[in-house]
Scaffold this motif. Sequence first.
Motif, PDB file in Angstrom:
ATOM      1  N   LEU A 118       0.384 -13.058   4.759  1.00  0.00           N
ATOM      2  CA  LEU A 118       1.659 -12.484   4.321  1.00  0.00           C
ATOM      3  C   LEU A 118       1.404 -11.464   3.215  1.00  0.00           C
ATOM      4  O   LEU A 118       1.979 -10.372   3.217  1.00  0.00           O
ATOM      5  CB  LEU A 118       2.609 -13.582   3.822  1.00  0.00           C
ATOM      6  N   ARG A 119       0.530 -11.794   2.292  1.00  0.00           N
ATOM      7  CA  ARG A 119       0.205 -10.880   1.193  1.00  0.00           C
ATOM      8  C   ARG A 119      -0.348  -9.561   1.740  1.00  0.00           C
ATOM      9  O   ARG A 119       0.038  -8.487   1.283  1.00  0.00           O
ATOM     10  CB  ARG A 119      -0.797 -11.520   0.240  1.00  0.00           C
ATOM     11  N   MET A 120      -1.234  -9.626   2.717  1.00  0.00           N
ATOM     12  CA  MET A 120      -1.795  -8.413   3.303  1.00  0.00           C
ATOM     13  C   MET A 120      -0.692  -7.540   3.866  1.00  0.00           C
ATOM     14  O   MET A 120      -0.676  -6.325   3.666  1.00  0.00           O
ATOM     15  CB  MET A 120      -2.805  -8.782   4.404  1.00  0.00           C
ATOM     16  N   LEU A 121       0.252  -8.146   4.533  1.00  0.00           N
ATOM     17  CA  LEU A 121       1.352  -7.394   5.138  1.00  0.00           C
ATOM     18  C   LEU A 121       2.259  -6.784   4.075  1.00  0.00           C
ATOM     19  O   LEU A 121       2.663  -5.617   4.183  1.00  0.00           O
ATOM     20  CB  LEU A 121       2.146  -8.327   6.057  1.00  0.00           C
ATOM     21  N   VAL A 122       2.554  -7.533   3.033  1.00  0.00           N
ATOM     22  CA  VAL A 122       3.377  -7.019   1.934  1.00  0.00           C
ATOM     23  C   VAL A 122       2.658  -5.854   1.242  1.00  0.00           C
ATOM     24  O   VAL A 122       3.256  -4.813   0.978  1.00  0.00           O
ATOM     25  CB  VAL A 122       3.721  -8.147   0.928  1.00  0.00           C
ATOM     26  N   VAL A 123       1.367  -6.012   0.997  1.00  0.00           N
ATOM     27  CA  VAL A 123       0.571  -4.941   0.384  1.00  0.00           C
ATOM     28  C   VAL A 123       0.610  -3.693   1.262  1.00  0.00           C
ATOM     29  O   VAL A 123       0.785  -2.575   0.773  1.00  0.00           O
ATOM     30  CB  VAL A 123      -0.875  -5.428   0.143  1.00  0.00           C
ATOM     31  N   HIS A 124       0.464  -3.873   2.562  1.00  0.00           N
ATOM     32  CA  HIS A 124       0.498  -2.752   3.504  1.00  0.00           C
ATOM     33  C   HIS A 124       1.821  -1.989   3.396  1.00  0.00           C
ATOM     34  O   HIS A 124       1.839  -0.771   3.277  1.00  0.00           O
ATOM     35  CB  HIS A 124       0.296  -3.277   4.928  1.00  0.00           C
ATOM     36  N   GLU A 125       2.912  -2.720   3.406  1.00  0.00           N
ATOM     37  CA  GLU A 125       4.226  -2.068   3.338  1.00  0.00           C
ATOM     38  C   GLU A 125       4.481  -1.453   1.966  1.00  0.00           C
ATOM     39  O   GLU A 125       5.082  -0.388   1.869  1.00  0.00           O
ATOM     40  CB  GLU A 125       5.333  -3.046   3.737  1.00  0.00           C
ATOM     41  N   LEU A 126       4.027  -2.097   0.904  1.00  0.00           N
ATOM     42  CA  LEU A 126       4.170  -1.513  -0.429  1.00  0.00           C
ATOM     43  C   LEU A 126       3.377  -0.210  -0.538  1.00  0.00           C
ATOM     44  O   LEU A 126       3.829   0.742  -1.177  1.00  0.00           O
ATOM     45  CB  LEU A 126       3.712  -2.498  -1.505  1.00  0.00           C
ATOM     46  N   ALA A 127       2.212  -0.161   0.072  1.00  0.00           N
ATOM     47  CA  ALA A 127       1.386   1.051   0.015  1.00  0.00           C
ATOM     48  C   ALA A 127       2.126   2.246   0.624  1.00  0.00           C
ATOM     49  O   ALA A 127       1.925   3.386   0.215  1.00  0.00           O
ATOM     50  CB  ALA A 127       0.052   0.827   0.708  1.00  0.00           C
ATOM     51  N   HIS A 128       3.003   1.968   1.584  1.00  0.00           N
ATOM     52  CA  HIS A 128       3.776   3.052   2.204  1.00  0.00           C
ATOM     53  C   HIS A 128       4.770   3.698   1.239  1.00  0.00           C
ATOM     54  O   HIS A 128       5.246   4.793   1.496  1.00  0.00           O
ATOM     55  CB  HIS A 128       4.508   2.559   3.450  1.00  0.00           C
ATOM     56  N   ILE A 129       5.087   3.043   0.147  1.00  0.00           N
ATOM     57  CA  ILE A 129       5.970   3.662  -0.847  1.00  0.00           C
ATOM     58  C   ILE A 129       5.307   4.915  -1.414  1.00  0.00           C
ATOM     59  O   ILE A 129       5.949   5.933  -1.609  1.00  0.00           O
ATOM     60  CB  ILE A 129       6.332   2.668  -1.974  1.00  0.00           C
ATOM     61  N   LYS A 130       3.994   4.820  -1.652  1.00  0.00           N
ATOM     62  CA  LYS A 130       3.261   5.964  -2.221  1.00  0.00           C
ATOM     63  C   LYS A 130       2.603   6.829  -1.144  1.00  0.00           C
ATOM     64  O   LYS A 130       2.533   8.045  -1.300  1.00  0.00           O
ATOM     65  CB  LYS A 130       2.180   5.463  -3.182  1.00  0.00           C
ATOM     66  N   GLU A 131       2.098   6.223  -0.108  1.00  0.00           N
ATOM     67  CA  GLU A 131       1.378   6.938   0.954  1.00  0.00           C
ATOM     68  C   GLU A 131       2.063   6.664   2.283  1.00  0.00           C
ATOM     69  O   GLU A 131       2.012   5.562   2.786  1.00  0.00           O
ATOM     70  CB  GLU A 131      -0.091   6.486   1.028  1.00  0.00           C
ATOM     71  N   LYS A 132       2.692   7.683   2.841  1.00  0.00           N
ATOM     72  CA  LYS A 132       3.460   7.495   4.079  1.00  0.00           C
ATOM     73  C   LYS A 132       2.559   7.334   5.308  1.00  0.00           C
ATOM     74  O   LYS A 132       2.887   6.605   6.231  1.00  0.00           O
ATOM     75  CB  LYS A 132       4.426   8.665   4.309  1.00  0.00           C
ATOM     76  N   GLU A 133       1.439   8.024   5.325  1.00  0.00           N
ATOM     77  CA  GLU A 133       0.533   8.014   6.478  1.00  0.00           C
ATOM     78  C   GLU A 133      -0.577   6.986   6.302  1.00  0.00           C
ATOM     79  O   GLU A 133      -0.959   6.648   5.186  1.00  0.00           O
ATOM     80  CB  GLU A 133      -0.093   9.402   6.668  1.00  0.00           C
ATOM     81  N   HIS A 134      -1.144   6.535   7.428  1.00  0.00           N
ATOM     82  CA  HIS A 134      -2.308   5.653   7.396  1.00  0.00           C
ATOM     83  C   HIS A 134      -3.553   6.524   7.248  1.00  0.00           C
ATOM     84  O   HIS A 134      -4.254   6.792   8.213  1.00  0.00           O
ATOM     85  CB  HIS A 134      -2.400   4.811   8.678  1.00  0.00           C
ATOM     86  N   ASN A 135      -3.816   6.942   6.026  1.00  0.00           N
ATOM     87  CA  ASN A 135      -4.970   7.802   5.778  1.00  0.00           C
ATOM     88  C   ASN A 135      -5.907   7.112   4.777  1.00  0.00           C
ATOM     89  O   ASN A 135      -5.691   5.957   4.394  1.00  0.00           O
ATOM     90  CB  ASN A 135      -4.514   9.184   5.281  1.00  0.00           C
ATOM     91  N   LYS A 136      -6.924   7.842   4.349  1.00  0.00           N
ATOM     92  CA  LYS A 136      -7.915   7.273   3.439  1.00  0.00           C
ATOM     93  C   LYS A 136      -7.271   6.802   2.132  1.00  0.00           C
ATOM     94  O   LYS A 136      -7.584   5.721   1.633  1.00  0.00           O
ATOM     95  CB  LYS A 136      -8.995   8.322   3.167  1.00  0.00           C
TER      96      LYS A 136
END
Length: 169
Positions: A118-136
């Motif tokens: 669950l934490r991994m998924l939350v971290v993934h979605e939170l990262a989209h706040i700053k970075e919209k694309e799945h990039n480096k």
Amino acid sequence: MKNSVNLKYLQGYPENVLSQVQSLIEQGKLAAWMKSKYPTMHTLTTEKALYEYTMAIKNRYLKKSSPLSKVIYDPKIHIVNHALGLHTFVSRNHGGKLKAKNEIRIASIFKEAPEPLLRMLVVHELAHIKEKEHNKAFYALCCHMEPEYHQLEFDARLFLTYKELSSDI
């Protein structure tokens, strides 16, 4: 081939990894492996608890980012979007002011998952706040918030495979 369908969550991984997973499945050991690596499930079953959990991570790593208006479990995500979570950003003109809303929706299957997944998924979605694309930069941010991010993402895919197989029985 029935078993290759069960590896749909692992598409894109190397053949040697897929064969190891296939072997676990054929030997009936995937469930035992999952239960030994992740013996307990999290207790964040309410949306309030999920919101507080998400905000604690956000406040630790993304203090200056846009606020979150909603964090919920969504039963439709997994089926409709072929995703595990969604981050949405909506801008609306309200009374001459531009209002922005960030929402995170987590697939309901993760209501009954180990906390690290669950934490991994939350971290993934939170990262989209700053970075919209799945990039480096996106994956670097994920790894900053969760150093075991890539292993947990793989394990989440194994978890989904395990859940699918256990529902077939």
